[in-house]
Enzyme design. Structure first.
Site, PDB file in Angstrom:
ATOM      1  N   ALA A  79      15.264  25.711   7.429  1.00  0.00           N
ATOM      2  CA  ALA A  79      15.416  25.901   5.990  1.00  0.00           C
ATOM      3  C   ALA A  79      16.169  27.185   5.656  1.00  0.00           C
ATOM      4  O   ALA A  79      16.990  27.210   4.734  1.00  0.00           O
ATOM      5  CB  ALA A  79      14.040  25.899   5.330  1.00  0.00           C
ATOM      6  N   GLN A  80      15.900  28.261   6.385  1.00  0.00           N
ATOM      7  CA  GLN A  80      16.525  29.539   6.047  1.00  0.00           C
ATOM      8  C   GLN A  80      18.039  29.505   6.222  1.00  0.00           C
ATOM      9  O   GLN A  80      18.770  30.131   5.452  1.00  0.00           O
ATOM     10  CB  GLN A  80      15.921  30.666   6.896  1.00  0.00           C
ATOM     11  CG  GLN A  80      14.667  31.276   6.301  1.00  0.00           C
ATOM     12  CD  GLN A  80      14.918  31.865   4.930  1.00  0.00           C
ATOM     13  OE1 GLN A  80      15.952  32.464   4.660  1.00  0.00           O
ATOM     14  NE2 GLN A  80      13.955  31.710   4.044  1.00  0.00           N
ATOM     15  N   GLY A 138      18.692  19.265  -0.994  1.00  0.00           N
ATOM     16  CA  GLY A 138      17.800  19.977  -0.094  1.00  0.00           C
ATOM     17  C   GLY A 138      17.891  21.472  -0.363  1.00  0.00           C
ATOM     18  O   GLY A 138      18.375  21.919  -1.407  1.00  0.00           O
ATOM     19  N   PHE A 139      17.476  22.269   0.602  1.00  0.00           N
ATOM     20  CA  PHE A 139      17.482  23.717   0.403  1.00  0.00           C
ATOM     21  C   PHE A 139      18.892  24.253   0.171  1.00  0.00           C
ATOM     22  O   PHE A 139      19.112  25.084  -0.705  1.00  0.00           O
ATOM     23  CB  PHE A 139      16.849  24.415   1.617  1.00  0.00           C
ATOM     24  CG  PHE A 139      15.371  24.230   1.716  1.00  0.00           C
ATOM     25  CD1 PHE A 139      14.518  24.840   0.824  1.00  0.00           C
ATOM     26  CD2 PHE A 139      14.824  23.441   2.720  1.00  0.00           C
ATOM     27  CE1 PHE A 139      13.144  24.672   0.905  1.00  0.00           C
ATOM     28  CE2 PHE A 139      13.456  23.264   2.822  1.00  0.00           C
ATOM     29  CZ  PHE A 139      12.614  23.877   1.915  1.00  0.00           C
ATOM     30  N   GLY A 140      19.874  23.787   0.961  1.00  0.00           N
ATOM     31  CA  GLY A 140      21.239  24.292   0.825  1.00  0.00           C
ATOM     32  C   GLY A 140      21.826  23.982  -0.532  1.00  0.00           C
ATOM     33  O   GLY A 140      22.322  24.879  -1.239  1.00  0.00           O
ATOM     34  N   GLU A 145       2.836  20.368  15.011  1.00  0.00           N
ATOM     35  CA  GLU A 145       1.989  20.376  13.820  1.00  0.00           C
ATOM     36  C   GLU A 145       1.360  19.012  13.582  1.00  0.00           C
ATOM     37  O   GLU A 145       0.190  18.904  13.199  1.00  0.00           O
ATOM     38  CB  GLU A 145       2.822  20.826  12.623  1.00  0.00           C
ATOM     39  CG  GLU A 145       3.203  22.304  12.705  1.00  0.00           C
ATOM     40  CD  GLU A 145       4.241  22.739  11.688  1.00  0.00           C
ATOM     41  OE1 GLU A 145       4.282  23.941  11.351  1.00  0.00           O
ATOM     42  OE2 GLU A 145       5.031  21.880  11.234  1.00  0.00           O
TER      43      GLU A 145
END
Length: 463
Positions: free
Chosen positions: A325-326, A11-13, A172
């Site tokens: 995500a950040q 994932g992002f990390g 969303e």
């Protein structure tokens, strides 16, 4: 021998930690349960026919093809031996072990049904490509089946869509189903009117997008109601089955007939967190996230970093950092920096400091809300910011170009580029659960055949 870094999760990390180590004197082994990196914030667009799965899930090997110090392996970590410094992995039909000097665990989060896991059979979450494709089949299939019904009550059930959870994902999703019903599909059916579809957004808390603040929350709710979404806050889900959902609110208990339900209400740490906790003695919170030191390592194990959605680390306000995500991206870069400092003989243990770049959520086409520092935006301006940010973080030039083209089709026009849905997408999850692990069955069948006929001459099969 070079320093061995094992990264669990792409994932992002995990991905940003690996990229930050591209010039480091290390050998990296990436272990992930899929062969792709998932841009999870856009999964709802896969589910509602705007984007294809390939645009939000580029192949890991393609993303990292120029990074020569990475070995990508498919599998699911089953155990961690902190004494031997090894991870045991179950791959498709094969088990293997990988040794490490430093372990980075960034396996993301799983859907939480708050102890009611049986709800998952009738209300899929939004955590994987499989989830998104199943929901796409259910959503578009609902209109097709509704068009065949002769009973008005059956038509109403098929045209009622319930989304549980009014955070960014649920909001969303509700907005896009409303766009489908009111902009894309009208005029395409002979026996039903898609305008009559009910889209109901439910949350146990008292506000939509409650983390965005009262002002943006109120604007988001007004916009949702403007496009035809029924918003029900302070409403708790107490039952889910194949034909409906039961809720409790100040009005009492109520049943809502619905054939299509979406669960976007909560997240929990994956099972790996429990296994790692047992192996290291580290504590976990109620959601299963691991309590880490200020530098994101586990207490007593400076060689193990836990990142992103799996960690519980307090921010400057004293509250746990959010599962966004950040946080994953920045904690991944921080872990990589700590490893490089350690290899260079420099002091380590510097605390991870999260820089909040803000929060974004779309409501409908040309409408979004954005909370960036002290800046509060809504409407078209916020939507433009949302587009720019998501394009920036989409991995791969090709993905950005095709995403823009599909957004143009959906937002400037009325079409959906990815409306194909199959029976396999709708029912494969239940079928696999009933059939069992295909690789395990195949291995058992092959072993049985090689050892000769069993009993009446047929190979023994396992569930």
């Amino acid at each position: 021998m070079r320093h061995r870094v094992v990264v669990v999760g792409a994932g992002f990390g995990g991905l940003f930690a690996i990229k930050a180590l591209r010039r480091a004197d290390v050998d990296i082994t990436l272990i992930n349960g899929t062969a792709y990196h998932l841009f999870q914030p856009l999964l709802y667009q896969v589910a509602t026919g705007i984007l294809s799965e390939g645009e939000v899930a580029p192949p890991i090997r393609e993303v990292l093809k120029r990074q020569k110090n990475v070995d990508v392996r498919l599998g699911w970590v089953q155990a961690v031996d902190v004494e031997a410094k090894t991870v045991s992995v179950a791959g498709p039909g094969i088990d293997y072990t990988v040794e490490y000097d430093t372990l980075i665990v960034a396996a993301g989060a799983s859907q939480s049904y708050f102890g009611n896991d049986e709800f998952a059979d009738h209300a899929p979450g939004m955590k994987s490509i499989d989830d998104a494709l199943e929901l796409r089949a259910r959503i578009f299939g609902a209109f097709e089946v509704a068009d065949l019904q002769t009973d008005p009550e059956a038509v109403e059930r098929w045209l009622t869509f319930v989304i549980v959870g009014a955070g960014p994902t649920g909001t969303e999703m509700a907005g896009q189903i409303a766009e489908l019903a009111h902009r894309t599909l009208p005029g395409q059916y002979r026996r039903i009117d898609p305008h009559k579809a009910r889209i109901i957004l439910i949350d146990a808390l008292g506000a939509v997008l409650n983390t965005f603040g009262d002002r943006l929350s109120s604007r988001a709710q007004r916009q949702l109601e403007k496009i035809g979404v029924e918003v029900r806050v302070n409403t708790k889900v107490v039952g889910v089955d194949s034909t409906g959902i039961e809720v409790e609110s100040e009005r009492g208990r109520e049943r809502i007939g619905s054939m299509t339900k979406v669960w976007a209400a909560g997240v929990a740490a994956p099972p790996l967190a429990t296994k790692l906790s047992e192996a290291t003695g580290a504590k976990t919170d109620r959601a299963g996230r691991m309590l880490v030191e200020k530098d994101t390592t586990l207490p007593g194990h400076p060689e193990i970093f836990v990142l992103g959605d799996m960690m519980n680390l307090a921010g400057e306000d004293g509250r746990p950092l959010p599962g966004v995500a950040q946080v994953a991206i920045q904690s991944g870069r921080h872990a990589a920096d700590q490893i490089k400092r350690r290899l260079a003989g420099k002091e380590t243990g510097q605390p991870f400091k999260y820089f909040d770049k803000g929060s974004l959520a779309t409501i409908s086409r040309f409408s979004a809300v954005a909370s960036i520092g002290k800046l509060r935006l809504s409407g078209f301006t916020a939507w433009v910011v949302w587009v720019a940010v998501h394009l920036f973080y989409l991995v791969g030039f090709k993905n950005r170009v095709t995403a823009v083209l599909h957004w143009a089709v959906s937002f400037l026009g009325r079409g959906r580029s990815e409306r194909v849905a199959t029976q396999q997408q709708a029912f494969a999850r239940q079928a696999i659960r009933a059939y069992g692990d295909p690789f395990r069955r195949e291995t058992a069948d092959r072993a049985a055949m090689e050892s000769g006929p069993a009993g009446d001459g047929e190979a023994t099969r396992v569930p």
